[in-house]
Scaffold this motif. Structure first.
Motif, PDB file in Angstrom:
ATOM      1  N   ALA A  18     -46.538 139.039  46.638  1.00  0.00           N
ATOM      2  CA  ALA A  18     -45.946 140.250  47.217  1.00  0.00           C
ATOM      3  C   ALA A  18     -46.818 141.476  46.974  1.00  0.00           C
ATOM      4  O   ALA A  18     -46.504 142.560  47.469  1.00  0.00           O
ATOM      5  N   PHE A  19     -47.907 141.327  46.210  1.00  0.00           N
ATOM      6  CA  PHE A  19     -48.749 142.474  45.855  1.00  0.00           C
ATOM      7  C   PHE A  19     -49.163 143.297  47.077  1.00  0.00           C
ATOM      8  O   PHE A  19     -48.992 144.528  47.079  1.00  0.00           O
ATOM      9  N   ASP A  36     -48.497 148.282  50.350  1.00  0.00           N
ATOM     10  CA  ASP A  36     -48.245 148.961  51.620  1.00  0.00           C
ATOM     11  C   ASP A  36     -47.055 149.917  51.506  1.00  0.00           C
ATOM     12  O   ASP A  36     -47.079 151.023  52.048  1.00  0.00           O
ATOM     13  N   GLN A  37     -46.014 149.472  50.812  1.00  0.00           N
ATOM     14  CA  GLN A  37     -44.842 150.335  50.642  1.00  0.00           C
ATOM     15  C   GLN A  37     -45.203 151.605  49.865  1.00  0.00           C
ATOM     16  O   GLN A  37     -44.764 152.705  50.206  1.00  0.00           O
ATOM     17  N   ALA A  38     -46.004 151.463  48.819  1.00  0.00           N
ATOM     18  CA  ALA A  38     -46.422 152.630  48.040  1.00  0.00           C
ATOM     19  C   ALA A  38     -47.235 153.593  48.906  1.00  0.00           C
ATOM     20  O   ALA A  38     -47.074 154.825  48.824  1.00  0.00           O
ATOM     21  N   ILE A  39     -48.114 153.044  49.747  1.00  0.00           N
ATOM     22  CA  ILE A  39     -48.921 153.895  50.630  1.00  0.00           C
ATOM     23  C   ILE A  39     -48.036 154.625  51.629  1.00  0.00           C
ATOM     24  O   ILE A  39     -48.258 155.811  51.929  1.00  0.00           O
ATOM     25  N   GLN A  40     -47.005 153.943  52.143  1.00  0.00           N
ATOM     26  CA  GLN A  40     -46.089 154.606  53.075  1.00  0.00           C
ATOM     27  C   GLN A  40     -45.335 155.736  52.385  1.00  0.00           C
ATOM     28  O   GLN A  40     -45.059 156.774  52.989  1.00  0.00           O
ATOM     29  N   ALA A  66     -41.933 158.364  44.196  1.00  0.00           N
ATOM     30  CA  ALA A  66     -41.694 156.963  44.557  1.00  0.00           C
ATOM     31  C   ALA A  66     -43.015 156.202  44.635  1.00  0.00           C
ATOM     32  O   ALA A  66     -43.120 155.052  44.183  1.00  0.00           O
ATOM     33  N   ALA A  67     -44.030 156.863  45.201  1.00  0.00           N
ATOM     34  CA  ALA A  67     -45.346 156.226  45.282  1.00  0.00           C
ATOM     35  C   ALA A  67     -45.919 155.988  43.894  1.00  0.00           C
ATOM     36  O   ALA A  67     -46.488 154.922  43.612  1.00  0.00           O
ATOM     37  N   ALA A  68     -45.773 156.973  43.015  1.00  0.00           N
ATOM     38  CA  ALA A  68     -46.321 156.844  41.664  1.00  0.00           C
ATOM     39  C   ALA A  68     -45.671 155.688  40.911  1.00  0.00           C
ATOM     40  O   ALA A  68     -46.346 154.927  40.211  1.00  0.00           O
ATOM     41  N   ALA A  77     -55.363 153.718  46.904  1.00  0.00           N
ATOM     42  CA  ALA A  77     -54.052 154.364  46.874  1.00  0.00           C
ATOM     43  C   ALA A  77     -53.921 155.271  45.648  1.00  0.00           C
ATOM     44  O   ALA A  77     -53.362 156.381  45.732  1.00  0.00           O
ATOM     45  N   GLN A  78     -54.439 154.820  44.510  1.00  0.00           N
ATOM     46  CA  GLN A  78     -54.384 155.652  43.299  1.00  0.00           C
ATOM     47  C   GLN A  78     -55.189 156.938  43.482  1.00  0.00           C
ATOM     48  O   GLN A  78     -54.768 158.014  43.032  1.00  0.00           O
TER      49      GLN A  78
END
Length: 569
Positions: free
Chosen positions: A293-294, A299-303, A312-314, A340-341
């Motif tokens: 699921a990584f 992708d969810q964090a990027i969105q 939420a992203a952090a 992303a980081q």
């Protein structure tokens, strides 16, 4: 009145009659009935007690019946029916006899692979499965299906009876999965040279592995030939799962070459075959606690980042960082996590975090670097820019030359923008113009991603470029610059990604932007209205729509509107 069931003797002789010498035209007609009669006879024997007179008398006939039935089905290329038959009624010896000619075909059959897993599991302790070509089949199952290449790497030195070509194929797959493309290329080439022809499925696997390794090494153009040969052989042999793998790899190759149209065609064909045969598609979600699921969690964090939801992203990125420390993930996904980081650090103006990422950059010779090492170097150069410590032009010359030579046009274009923005005493507007005016499909869509990442350093130079008199001679660059600048300014006050978006994450493998476009379609917006709302060109919106239609198998605008309302309910 129900007629009495036929005796065991009657069933056996009926099945034997069907398995007698038949000509090819008759064979097709007989196959519709033969397996049922054979299975009925075999099931009756299995249900008979050891003292049953019929069973004792007919046992020798049935011992001959199963191998003949299997051969009949193999000759007719009904391998899955044969596998089910030998799994249910065969002895361990018969099952292993069957796997020797049919095991690899089962491995690449969507319906056959689960049966192969059962046959391998039932016979795991059989001596014949501990050596030779059957051991190679067991090893490839462990690598590809069980996802444990490290187990095979430990066992290969003591694995006996493997041909040199098959051993090299297994070593190539392990190296490719362990981010060692140079070693994978070497082993795959040894394997290809060792196989006498491509009529043996492991030889096609070796070509597929060579193509993947060349792609990972940063030579996408060279990867086309072996992947195309693997695809051609898989089509010939009906190796469906290898067809799908090769199509997906060819799609990735053409994406790296900035050839969006063929990339999309290969991806669509892979999706079509996956749906036709009930195969899990690459974008299908995994349970969140699975290591697989990584990518979707990333992708969810990027969105969340694109929607301006930094906390939420952090949280999502922190969880992924913990996972990355505990388990092995390929460099491709580690790079995406770093990207992303760095995006989050840029939004937070966290120059210390950006400098930490940038500190890994080492100028020098890049010829031996693989694609993902080159990608990481470009990321590090971007982080140095965002941390207000841009790398000097002479530190980027060698990297830029290597990207151009491979060629890796997407990375080359990103580095061109980074170098232009980091130039002294001010941004190199001529280089920035080349970044905006470059050739390639889905051009503005690609520029948008880099623009969001580099936004803190890009807004001023874009405004300066639009004010320069010479921009009037570059219509496409002027349009791109205007759209990007409007998008970035809008994002400062209201995250664009919130338009047309629900709180739920994107469904069915759609990206956040594709889900956003689909919801706007569901709200009856035209392409022009969507483009205006998202500050992108109409061509970019059309590209998103084409990809949505392909992923969701949508055939019309009306169907897209209906699907948007259903998914958003």
């Amino acid at each position: 009145m129900t007629p009495p069931a036929p005796s065991l003797t009657t069933q056996v002789h009926a099945a034997q009659g069907l398995l007698g010498t038949v000509d090819v035209p008759t064979l097709a007609a007989l196959l519709a009935q033969a397996p049922q009669q054979i299975e009925q006879a075999l099931a009756s024997l299995a249900a008979s007690g050891p003292a049953d007179a019929d069973a004792a008398r007919e046992a020798p006939l049935l011992a001959e019946l199963l191998p003949r039935a299997l051969q009949l089905l193999l000759n007719a290329e009904q391998i899955v029916r044969a596998a089910a038959l030998v799994l249910q009624h065969g002895t361990p010896t018969q099952q292993l006899d069957f796997l020797e000619p049919a095991g690899w075909a089962l491995f690449y059959s969507p319906a056959g692979r689960p049966l192969l897993g059962q046959l391998l599991g039932l016979n795991a302790l059989q001596p014949r499965l501990q050596q030779g070509e059957l051991l190679g089949l067991r090893h490839i199952w462990t690598i590809e299906v069980a996802g444990e290449p490290h187990q095979v790497e430990r066992r290969l030195p003591v694995s006996t009876g493997l041909s040199a070509a098959l051993r090299a194929t297994l070593q190539a797959r392990i190296a490719q999965m362990f981010d060692q493309p140079a070693r994978a290329i070497q082993q795959a080439q040894l394997a290809i040279a060792g196989f006498p022809h491509d009529l043996y499925l492991p030889a096609l696997l070796a070509r597929y592995t060579l193509g993947l390794a060349l792609l990972d090494a940063g030579y996408p153009q060279a990867a086309i030939a072996p992947l195309s040969l693997a695809l051609k052989g898989a089509n010939r042999d009906g190796a469906t799962l290898l067809q799908i793998d090769a199509l997906q790899a060819l799609s990735a190759v053409h994406e790296q070459l900035d050839l969006g149209a063929p990339a999309q065609l290969y991806a669509q064909e892979a999706q079509r075959l996956s749906r036709l045969h009930g195969v899990r598609e690459p974008d299908a979600p995994w349970p969140v606690d699975s290591d697989r699921a990584f990518p979707q969690l990333l992708d969810q964090a990027i969105q969340h980042l694109l929607a301006g939801q930094r906390e939420a992203a952090a949280l999502g990125l922190a969880e992924l960082e913990q996972r990355e420390r505990k388990a092995f993930f390929c460099i491709k996904w580690r790079n995406r996590l770093i990207h992303a980081q760095s995006f989050l650090a840029s939004l937070r103006h966290d120059e210390a975090a950006l400098r930490t990422i940038a500190a890994g950059y080492r100028a020098g010779t890049w010829a031996a670097s693989n694609a993902y090492e080159l990608e990481l170097a470009v990321l590090q150069a971007g982080c140095a820019l965002l941390a207000a410590k841009p790398l000097a032009a002479d530190q980027l010359v060698g990297l830029a030359a290597e990207l151009a030579a491979r060629p890796l046009p997407l990375l080359a274009r990103r580095l061109l923008c980074i170098a232009a923005l980091g130039a002294t005493p001010g941004a190199d507007l001529a280089a920035l113009l080349r970044w905006l005016d470059g050739e390639g499909e889905d051009m503005e869509l690609q520029l948008e991603g880099d623009a969001r990442w580099l936004a803190p350093k890009l807004v001023g130079p874009l405004a300066a470029l639009l004010a320069a008199p010479g921009i009037v001679h570059h219509a496409r660059a002027r349009s791109c610059a205007g759209n990007l600048l409007a998008m970035l300014k809008s994002a400062e006050s209201k995250p664009v990604a919130q338009l047309g978006m629900a709180d739920a994450p994107p469904p069915l493998g759609l990206t956040g932007r594709e889900w956003q476009v689909l919801r706007l379609i569901g709200e009856r917006h035209s392409n022009e209205q969507i483009a205006s709302a998202l500050f992108v060109s109409a061509a970019t919106v059309k590209t998103h729509i084409n990809r949505i239609y392909s992923k969701l198998n949508i055939g019309s605008r009306a169907e897209a509107m209906q699907r948007a309302r259903h998914l958003g309910a």
